[in-house]
Design a protein around this motif. Structure first.
Motif, PDB file in Angstrom:
ATOM      1  N   THR A 164      89.778   3.489 -11.369  1.00 57.33           N
ATOM      2  CA  THR A 164      90.042   2.768 -10.123  1.00 57.33           C
ATOM      3  C   THR A 164      88.793   2.848  -9.254  1.00 57.33           C
ATOM      4  N   TRP A 165      88.589   1.829  -8.464  1.00 60.56           N
ATOM      5  CA  TRP A 165      87.465   1.801  -7.539  1.00 60.56           C
ATOM      6  C   TRP A 165      87.916   2.316  -6.187  1.00 60.56           C
ATOM      7  N   ASP A 166      87.108   3.164  -5.588  1.00 60.73           N
ATOM      8  CA  ASP A 166      87.323   3.613  -4.213  1.00 60.73           C
ATOM      9  C   ASP A 166      86.224   2.980  -3.371  1.00 60.73           C
ATOM     10  N   THR A 167      86.630   2.094  -2.491  1.00 61.75           N
ATOM     11  CA  THR A 167      85.663   1.389  -1.640  1.00 61.75           C
ATOM     12  C   THR A 167      85.756   1.841  -0.187  1.00 61.75           C
ATOM     13  N   THR A 168      86.423   2.963   0.058  1.00 61.94           N
ATOM     14  CA  THR A 168      86.559   3.440   1.434  1.00 61.94           C
ATOM     15  C   THR A 168      85.284   4.105   1.949  1.00 61.94           C
ATOM     16  N   GLU A 169      84.457   4.586   1.058  1.00 59.17           N
ATOM     17  CA  GLU A 169      83.189   5.212   1.444  1.00 59.17           C
ATOM     18  C   GLU A 169      82.119   4.128   1.576  1.00 59.17           C
ATOM     19  N   SER A 170      80.966   4.516   2.078  1.00 58.94           N
ATOM     20  CA  SER A 170      79.876   3.549   2.226  1.00 58.94           C
ATOM     21  C   SER A 170      79.378   3.052   0.874  1.00 58.94           C
ATOM     22  N   ARG A 171      79.542   3.898  -0.136  1.00 57.83           N
ATOM     23  CA  ARG A 171      79.124   3.540  -1.492  1.00 57.83           C
ATOM     24  C   ARG A 171      80.359   3.531  -2.392  1.00 57.83           C
ATOM     25  N   PRO A 172      80.718   2.388  -2.947  1.00 62.42           N
ATOM     26  CA  PRO A 172      81.897   2.343  -3.825  1.00 62.42           C
ATOM     27  C   PRO A 172      81.713   3.239  -5.051  1.00 62.42           C
ATOM     28  N   ARG A 173      82.792   3.893  -5.435  1.00 62.94           N
ATOM     29  CA  ARG A 173      82.752   4.774  -6.602  1.00 62.94           C
ATOM     30  C   ARG A 173      83.904   4.444  -7.526  1.00 62.94           C
ATOM     31  N   LYS A 174      83.613   4.492  -8.813  1.00 62.28           N
ATOM     32  CA  LYS A 174      84.637   4.272  -9.815  1.00 62.28           C
ATOM     33  C   LYS A 174      85.131   5.644 -10.276  1.00 62.28           C
ATOM     34  N   TYR A 175      86.417   5.878 -10.096  1.00 59.72           N
ATOM     35  CA  TYR A 175      87.033   7.140 -10.477  1.00 59.72           C
ATOM     36  C   TYR A 175      87.766   6.987 -11.804  1.00 59.72           C
ATOM     37  N   TYR A 176      87.634   8.002 -12.632  1.00 62.02           N
ATOM     38  CA  TYR A 176      88.266   8.016 -13.945  1.00 62.02           C
ATOM     39  C   TYR A 176      89.292   9.140 -13.997  1.00 62.02           C
ATOM     40  N   MET A 177      90.378   8.902 -14.743  1.00 60.21           N
ATOM     41  CA  MET A 177      91.419   9.905 -14.911  1.00 60.21           C
ATOM     42  C   MET A 177      92.100   9.686 -16.257  1.00 60.21           C
ATOM     43  N   LEU A 178      92.602  10.764 -16.840  1.00 64.10           N
ATOM     44  CA  LEU A 178      93.338  10.645 -18.097  1.00 64.10           C
ATOM     45  C   LEU A 178      94.575   9.775 -17.904  1.00 64.10           C
ATOM     46  N   SER A 179      94.806   8.904 -18.850  1.00 67.26           N
ATOM     47  CA  SER A 179      96.057   8.145 -18.864  1.00 67.26           C
ATOM     48  C   SER A 179      97.134   9.044 -19.482  1.00 67.26           C
ATOM     49  N   GLU A 180      98.360   8.602 -19.439  1.00 69.74           N
ATOM     50  CA  GLU A 180      99.435   9.368 -20.082  1.00 69.74           C
ATOM     51  C   GLU A 180      99.149   9.501 -21.584  1.00 69.74           C
ATOM     52  N   TYR A 181      98.726   8.407 -22.185  1.00 73.52           N
ATOM     53  CA  TYR A 181      98.353   8.413 -23.601  1.00 73.52           C
ATOM     54  C   TYR A 181      97.164   9.352 -23.827  1.00 73.52           C
ATOM     55  N   GLY A 182      96.212   9.328 -22.906  1.00 75.70           N
ATOM     56  CA  GLY A 182      95.045  10.198 -22.989  1.00 75.70           C
ATOM     57  C   GLY A 182      95.417  11.666 -22.941  1.00 75.70           C
ATOM     58  N   GLU A 183      96.428  12.005 -22.139  1.00 67.07           N
ATOM     59  CA  GLU A 183      96.895  13.393 -22.068  1.00 67.07           C
ATOM     60  C   GLU A 183      97.443  13.842 -23.417  1.00 67.07           C
ATOM     61  N   GLU A 184      98.209  12.962 -24.074  1.00 65.39           N
ATOM     62  CA  GLU A 184      98.775  13.285 -25.393  1.00 65.39           C
ATOM     63  C   GLU A 184      97.662  13.488 -26.423  1.00 65.39           C
ATOM     64  N   ILE A 185      96.711  12.552 -26.432  1.00 63.18           N
ATOM     65  CA  ILE A 185      95.608  12.634 -27.400  1.00 63.18           C
ATOM     66  C   ILE A 185      94.742  13.854 -27.120  1.00 63.18           C
ATOM     67  N   PHE A 186      94.474  14.136 -25.847  1.00 65.82           N
ATOM     68  CA  PHE A 186      93.678  15.308 -25.491  1.00 65.82           C
ATOM     69  C   PHE A 186      94.343  16.586 -26.011  1.00 65.82           C
ATOM     70  N   ALA A 187      95.655  16.704 -25.834  1.00 67.82           N
ATOM     71  CA  ALA A 187      96.374  17.887 -26.314  1.00 67.82           C
ATOM     72  C   ALA A 187      96.227  18.026 -27.827  1.00 67.82           C
ATOM     73  N   GLN A 188      96.338  16.925 -28.550  1.00 65.79           N
ATOM     74  CA  GLN A 188      96.194  16.955 -30.010  1.00 65.79           C
ATOM     75  C   GLN A 188      94.767  17.324 -30.412  1.00 65.79           C
ATOM     76  N   LEU A 189      93.790  16.717 -29.750  1.00 62.05           N
ATOM     77  CA  LEU A 189      92.387  16.997 -30.056  1.00 62.05           C
ATOM     78  C   LEU A 189      92.030  18.458 -29.766  1.00 62.05           C
ATOM     79  N   LYS A 190      92.584  18.969 -28.688  1.00 63.85           N
ATOM     80  CA  LYS A 190      92.315  20.359 -28.313  1.00 63.85           C
ATOM     81  C   LYS A 190      92.821  21.315 -29.390  1.00 63.85           C
ATOM     82  N   VAL A 191      94.041  21.092 -29.878  1.00 62.37           N
ATOM     83  CA  VAL A 191      94.596  21.937 -30.942  1.00 62.37           C
ATOM     84  C   VAL A 191      93.724  21.843 -32.191  1.00 62.37           C
TER      85      VAL A 191
END
Length: 104
Positions: free
Chosen positions: A55-82
């Motif tokens: 998601t883009w945050d444009t509230t600051e003077s410089r817009p920033r794109k923020y990244y976060m794990l999706s629900e699917y990403g959480e599942e895959i991350f757990a599997q990859l970690k194991v």
């Protein structure tokens, strides 16, 4: 091997929204150096694979794109970690000269 480690490291840090530079800082604070020219293509690939949302945050003077794990990403991350932990232990045993007798 490094590519897999970097992917896992990045996924591990996206339990809360992070923008690229904050992600680089968090990884470096843990001792893992990642160049921005490696990070951004990796983030785009993870987003294309639907492991990460952005998601883009444009509230600051410089817009920033923020990244976060999706629900699917959480599942895959757990599997990859194991899988990573299992493989790391096996490699550790090999490097120490221990042999698996097949009784596991």
């Amino acid at each position: 091997m490094r590519r897999g480690a970097l992917t896992l490291a990045v996924l591990s840090q996206l339990d809360s929204p992070q923008y690229g530079y904050s992600l680089v800082q968090r990884l470096e604070a843990s001792g893992l150096v990642i160049d921005q020219s490696t990070l951004y293509p990796l983030l785009r690939r993870l987003e294309k694979q639907e492991l990460v949302t952005s998601t883009w945050d444009t509230t600051e003077s410089r817009p920033r794109k923020y990244y976060m794990l999706s629900e699917y990403g959480e599942e895959i991350f757990a599997q990859l970690k194991v899988e990573w932990e299992k493989t790391s232990q096996e490699l550790h045993n090999l490097l120490r000269g221990e042999k698996n007798d097949g009784s596991d």
